[in-house]
Scaffold this motif. Structure first.
Motif, PDB file in Angstrom:
ATOM      1  N   SER A 279      26.197  52.219   7.340  1.00 19.43           N
ATOM      2  CA  SER A 279      25.040  51.383   7.029  1.00 19.43           C
ATOM      3  C   SER A 279      24.087  52.178   6.146  1.00 19.43           C
ATOM      4  O   SER A 279      24.105  53.412   6.157  1.00 19.43           O
ATOM      5  CB  SER A 279      24.326  50.959   8.321  1.00 19.43           C
ATOM      6  OG  SER A 279      23.161  50.206   8.016  1.00 19.43           O
ATOM      7  N   VAL A 280      23.270  51.443   5.394  1.00 19.88           N
ATOM      8  CA  VAL A 280      22.218  52.112   4.641  1.00 19.88           C
ATOM      9  C   VAL A 280      21.199  52.655   5.639  1.00 19.88           C
ATOM     10  O   VAL A 280      20.765  51.944   6.560  1.00 19.88           O
ATOM     11  CB  VAL A 280      21.544  51.129   3.667  1.00 19.88           C
ATOM     12  CG1 VAL A 280      20.298  51.769   3.030  1.00 19.88           C
ATOM     13  CG2 VAL A 280      22.539  50.702   2.592  1.00 19.88           C
TER      14      VAL A 280
ATOM     15  N   ALA B  76      13.411  44.058  -6.738  1.00 25.70           N
ATOM     16  CA  ALA B  76      13.931  44.162  -5.370  1.00 25.70           C
ATOM     17  C   ALA B  76      13.716  45.568  -4.818  1.00 25.70           C
ATOM     18  O   ALA B  76      13.373  45.735  -3.635  1.00 25.70           O
ATOM     19  CB  ALA B  76      15.411  43.795  -5.339  1.00 25.70           C
ATOM     20  N   TRP B  77      13.920  46.582  -5.660  1.00 28.18           N
ATOM     21  CA  TRP B  77      13.732  47.965  -5.179  1.00 28.18           C
ATOM     22  C   TRP B  77      12.316  48.163  -4.647  1.00 28.18           C
ATOM     23  O   TRP B  77      12.119  48.748  -3.586  1.00 28.18           O
ATOM     24  CB  TRP B  77      14.005  48.980  -6.300  1.00 28.18           C
ATOM     25  CG  TRP B  77      15.368  48.893  -6.900  1.00 28.18           C
ATOM     26  CD1 TRP B  77      16.495  48.344  -6.324  1.00 28.18           C
ATOM     27  CD2 TRP B  77      15.753  49.322  -8.204  1.00 28.18           C
ATOM     28  NE1 TRP B  77      17.540  48.431  -7.193  1.00 28.18           N
ATOM     29  CE2 TRP B  77      17.132  49.022  -8.355  1.00 28.18           C
ATOM     30  CE3 TRP B  77      15.092  49.942  -9.261  1.00 28.18           C
ATOM     31  CZ2 TRP B  77      17.840  49.320  -9.515  1.00 28.18           C
ATOM     32  CZ3 TRP B  77      15.786  50.243 -10.423  1.00 28.18           C
ATOM     33  CH2 TRP B  77      17.149  49.928 -10.543  1.00 28.18           C
ATOM     34  N   SER B  78      11.337  47.664  -5.389  1.00 31.73           N
ATOM     35  CA  SER B  78       9.942  47.828  -4.957  1.00 31.73           C
ATOM     36  C   SER B  78       9.663  46.990  -3.716  1.00 31.73           C
ATOM     37  O   SER B  78       8.973  47.436  -2.793  1.00 31.73           O
ATOM     38  CB  SER B  78       8.996  47.443  -6.095  1.00 31.73           C
ATOM     39  OG  SER B  78       9.160  48.326  -7.179  1.00 31.73           O
ATOM     40  N   ASP B  79      10.193  45.778  -3.687  1.00 37.27           N
ATOM     41  CA  ASP B  79       9.975  44.903  -2.524  1.00 37.27           C
ATOM     42  C   ASP B  79      10.583  45.509  -1.262  1.00 37.27           C
ATOM     43  O   ASP B  79       9.958  45.507  -0.192  1.00 37.27           O
ATOM     44  CB  ASP B  79      10.605  43.526  -2.774  1.00 37.27           C
ATOM     45  CG  ASP B  79       9.847  42.738  -3.838  1.00 37.27           C
ATOM     46  OD1 ASP B  79       8.729  43.157  -4.223  1.00 37.27           O
ATOM     47  OD2 ASP B  79      10.383  41.713  -4.300  1.00 37.27           O
ATOM     48  N   VAL B  80      11.788  46.007  -1.355  1.00 39.33           N
ATOM     49  CA  VAL B  80      12.457  46.588  -0.189  1.00 39.33           C
ATOM     50  C   VAL B  80      11.696  47.825   0.291  1.00 39.33           C
ATOM     51  O   VAL B  80      11.475  48.010   1.494  1.00 39.33           O
ATOM     52  CB  VAL B  80      13.928  46.943  -0.519  1.00 39.33           C
ATOM     53  CG1 VAL B  80      14.559  47.765   0.598  1.00 39.33           C
ATOM     54  CG2 VAL B  80      14.736  45.669  -0.770  1.00 39.33           C
TER      55      VAL B  80
ATOM     56  N   ALA C 272      18.625  50.984   8.367  1.00 36.70           N
ATOM     57  CA  ALA C 272      17.878  49.947   7.648  1.00 36.70           C
ATOM     58  C   ALA C 272      18.608  48.613   7.684  1.00 36.70           C
ATOM     59  O   ALA C 272      17.973  47.553   7.680  1.00 36.70           O
ATOM     60  CB  ALA C 272      17.640  50.396   6.203  1.00 36.70           C
ATOM     61  N   GLY C 273      19.933  48.666   7.711  1.00 35.69           N
ATOM     62  CA  GLY C 273      20.697  47.425   7.791  1.00 35.69           C
ATOM     63  C   GLY C 273      20.467  46.721   9.117  1.00 35.69           C
ATOM     64  O   GLY C 273      20.146  45.525   9.171  1.00 35.69           O
ATOM     65  N   ALA C 274      20.590  47.467  10.229  1.00 32.95           N
ATOM     66  CA  ALA C 274      20.401  46.876  11.547  1.00 32.95           C
ATOM     67  C   ALA C 274      18.959  46.427  11.726  1.00 32.95           C
ATOM     68  O   ALA C 274      18.686  45.355  12.300  1.00 32.95           O
ATOM     69  CB  ALA C 274      20.793  47.883  12.628  1.00 32.95           C
TER      70      ALA C 274
ATOM     71  N   LEU D  83      21.209  43.390   1.399  1.00 27.42           N
ATOM     72  CA  LEU D  83      21.257  44.590   0.556  1.00 27.42           C
ATOM     73  C   LEU D  83      21.423  45.857   1.388  1.00 27.42           C
ATOM     74  O   LEU D  83      21.887  46.879   0.860  1.00 27.42           O
ATOM     75  CB  LEU D  83      19.968  44.710  -0.276  1.00 27.42           C
ATOM     76  CG  LEU D  83      19.619  43.533  -1.190  1.00 27.42           C
ATOM     77  CD1 LEU D  83      18.307  43.804  -1.923  1.00 27.42           C
ATOM     78  CD2 LEU D  83      20.746  43.291  -2.195  1.00 27.42           C
ATOM     79  N   LEU D  84      21.020  45.795   2.652  1.00 27.41           N
ATOM     80  CA  LEU D  84      20.918  47.018   3.456  1.00 27.41           C
ATOM     81  C   LEU D  84      22.023  47.159   4.509  1.00 27.41           C
ATOM     82  O   LEU D  84      22.374  48.279   4.876  1.00 27.41           O
ATOM     83  CB  LEU D  84      19.545  47.066   4.143  1.00 27.41           C
ATOM     84  CG  LEU D  84      18.347  47.111   3.173  1.00 27.41           C
ATOM     85  CD1 LEU D  84      17.040  46.955   3.926  1.00 27.41           C
ATOM     86  CD2 LEU D  84      18.348  48.413   2.368  1.00 27.41           C
ATOM     87  N   ALA D  85      22.554  46.039   4.985  1.00 26.08           N
ATOM     88  CA  ALA D  85      23.632  46.121   5.980  1.00 26.08           C
ATOM     89  C   ALA D  85      24.941  46.229   5.218  1.00 26.08           C
ATOM     90  O   ALA D  85      25.768  45.309   5.178  1.00 26.08           O
ATOM     91  CB  ALA D  85      23.607  44.897   6.889  1.00 26.08           C
ATOM     92  N   ARG D  86      25.119  47.359   4.582  1.00 28.13           N
ATOM     93  CA  ARG D  86      26.219  47.591   3.654  1.00 28.13           C
ATOM     94  C   ARG D  86      26.732  49.018   3.817  1.00 28.13           C
ATOM     95  O   ARG D  86      25.970  49.895   4.191  1.00 28.13           O
ATOM     96  CB  ARG D  86      25.715  47.455   2.211  1.00 28.13           C
ATOM     97  CG  ARG D  86      25.221  46.066   1.876  1.00 28.13           C
ATOM     98  CD  ARG D  86      26.361  45.202   1.417  1.00 28.13           C
ATOM     99  NE  ARG D  86      25.873  44.000   0.763  1.00 28.13           N
ATOM    100  CZ  ARG D  86      26.629  43.242  -0.022  1.00 28.13           C
ATOM    101  NH1 ARG D  86      27.890  43.567  -0.268  1.00 28.13           N
ATOM    102  NH2 ARG D  86      26.139  42.154  -0.573  1.00 28.13           N
TER     103      ARG D  86
END
Lengths: 407, 407
Positions: free
Chosen positions: B34-35, B76-80, B46-48, B60-63
């Protein structure tokens, strides 16, 4: 004529059966792509045929790239080829797979595999001597001291490997004539081609281990034609000391068809005699013949300008693979390596315009005008064939590309 | 102490939040990856966390890699980043994500993204001058004529980019001393390191188009530390005329953490004054500062041997990106490019043993013995920090690797 009755002498008969990836014309969608096998002027949808026949190979063939097949390894490659040969030659099977044959003219061909790393070699002695004489006329020897001891190579850009038919945008970049005080910027004025053969790795190898000469056929699935587009003016200014970069990285074209090594057994030939003894990991004196007798043609707008003979290459693909991994570098499925420009000893056997025009000094006279380097609108096409079984010819898929102006 | 209360002065506080990919210790399975986001000495899954919070960024994160996040683009980078900052700093969110914090010591870190193409530059003037003086002592200028007109670079092997902690097998290859009649083969006897910074491309660009200086932050997600392991003896014999190949391709180590550019706003500095006017596509005089003030340390077996300052680099990452694409070469998500060895003007700021020992002439005196090049068993570690907001430090993830003998 039924599609299975390929005319005698057709270089894409059932003795050949190269692999590609296609979709119905007009659809480039990943979901519509399938592994195809070329038979004459038709494409067999190998994925759909395998499913219809309940073949165990459907999981390798009903795929949008060749990568699953490439990763399956030597035994699977031979088994799949044997199965497909039966499908297109045994009448009972022919009937079953006939619905999955499409005219070549009705499909769109795609880049057949996901390219992992791309390496380009420099394995033709004639080419290296010509380049040396052109660029280093005062050097005592046109070959650098290492040339006959190792196959010189470098990594290229895998993200710009494109399938035959893709337009090539003329690259821009810096160039500087020796007499200029500073570099200038603009579209390349010395855009060239390089006629090469590309080798496609299927079976990976782990980091820290080397792949010996004798393991070549366990790792390499097949070969294709490759045009290593080269901007000579950009290359000349950038390449000392770390090698070619932007002069090559804008595009590398490969044929849509990958010819399996199994189709080229009758084309194997011994490489030229070696000038110096080779270190053991490269010494192929006691190996099976490592060369391939491929007769390449280079055409510009349909006019043949050169016929480079691949059999003259000093370094073989097996030696290149052994060298590339002798430091422990791993192989991945989809690795692609180019032979380097193929140039024979004769003037009409040179594989680049750099050599054919001696760096622009001697223009080629084509029916549509003189050429020193490639002009916008020119279509450059490489074709090739190899001796097959029983006097047949094995055709390699063409690689072609039109040059369009800088955006 | 609750994991959210990172000690004051910790370079991995909530002002940093680098991204990586982890799995529970002992599991390297793709499905268990996971990320993760580093906070102090913990990793936030971050994914969980995104899934538990019903965040739109879960996709984007549960990968198992960062590639989906990289491909999502600047907005998206800034939002995340804003969302994750809230998760770890706002008490109500903290409570919700607390179950997804794992001690760093309990997890396994993986190569955080799938590397597409890997390019390495040569952008430190001090390094290039040192190398020129060592290898071309008779040349009128240690820099080649192109050096101050373009960022020199070349493609490396992306298949051998490995994550920090991976053992590096000493490579074998050909070497030849000038006085030897023929090359010899064996394990490298001049194994070196290069302290570099790697830049990770997120947003792709199409073939045939260039990416301008001002578009750097739209395409590049973040940076990492990078050790470009180099076998100097192999490299010296092979690299003329097509550049480094086996001397570099056996391994390139990157840190497990990718620091987003958003965390490094306070580290931006102007690059050195330019000696010559630059062509427009490289002229950054009117751009925002393109340099980064990263303070690197190089340690061998725990002993600091050098502290290279990244702020001294002549060419910026934005210039390197503009150059790399000016010929129309496309970018892919996961492209990685190295800055080139970072060497400052002082002797204790050199980023390679080649320079630190002046090609083996002046051995380093370490507590555990003399070193000219890297010996089997040596552990080489790069660390770095950059100025952050309000006097904080932003830590970069370390990159470390132990050298083991040739198999």
């Amino acid at each position: 004529m039924p599609p299975f009755d390929v005319p005698e002498g057709d270089p894409f008969g059932p003795h050949n059966l190269p692999y590609g990836v296609f979709s119905p014309a007009g659809s480039g969608e990943q979901a519509d792509r399938s592994v195809g096998v070329r038979l004459g002027d038709h494409v067999l949808d190998a994925g759909a045929a395998a499913r219809a026949l309940g073949s165990p190979y459907a999981s390798l063939l009903a795929r949008p790239t060749l990568n699953a097949l490439l990763a399956a390894g030597r035994t699977a490659w031979s088994d799949v080829r044997r199965a497909i040969t039966a499908w297109v030659t045994v009448p009972a099977h022919q009937e079953a797979v006939a619905p999955f044959l499409h005219p070549l003219s009705s499909v769109t061909l795609h880049l057949p595999f996901e390219v992992a790393d791309y390496v380009d070699f420099y394995a033709s002695e004639n080419h290296a001597r010509n380049v040396g004489q052109i660029f280093r006329p005062d050097a005592p020897d046109p070959l650098t001291p290492n040339w006959k001891h190792l196959p010189i190579g470098y990594h290229g850009r895998s993200g710009t490997v494109v399938v035959s038919g893709t337009e090539v945008v003329r690259p821009s970049g810096q160039r500087k004539a020796p007499t200029d005080a500073a570099p200038v910027f603009g579209p390349s004025v010395r855009l060239d081609i390089e006629a090469e053969v590309g080798f496609v790795v299927g079976t990976p190898s782990p980091m820290g281990r080397s792949v010996g000469l004798g393991d070549f056929r366990d790792h390499v699935f097949g070969l294709c034609l490759l045009n290593d587009w080269s901007a000579r003016d950009i290359q000349a200014w950038e390449y000392v000391p770390l090698g070619p970069f932007l002069g090559k990285s804008f595009a590398t074209s490969v044929s849509a068809w990958i010819t399996p090594l199994d189709a080229l057994e009758d084309a194997r030939v011994a490489p030229p005699a070696r000038t110096y003894p080779l270190l053991p990991y490269l010494d192929d004196a006691d190996e099976e013949p490592g060369g391939y007798d491929l007769r390449i043609s280079v055409r510009i707008n349909g006019h043949t300008v050169s016929e480079p003979p691949f059999s003259t290459m000093y370094w073989t693909a097996a030696q290149q693979l052994a060298h590339m991994t002798v430091n422990g570098a791993s192989l991945r499925t989809g690795d692609l390596y180019g032979s380097g420009t193929v140039s024979g000893p004769q003037e009409n056997q040179r594989g680049s315009l750099l050599e054919l025009t001696w760096n622009g000094r001697d223009a080629l006279e084509l029916p549509d005008g003189k050429r020193t380097f490639v002009e916008d609108g020119d279509v450059v096409t490489l074709t090739a064939w190899a001796p097959g079984p029983d006097g047949t010819r094995v055709g390699l898929g063409e690689v072609t590309g039109r040059v369009v102006p800088t955006v």
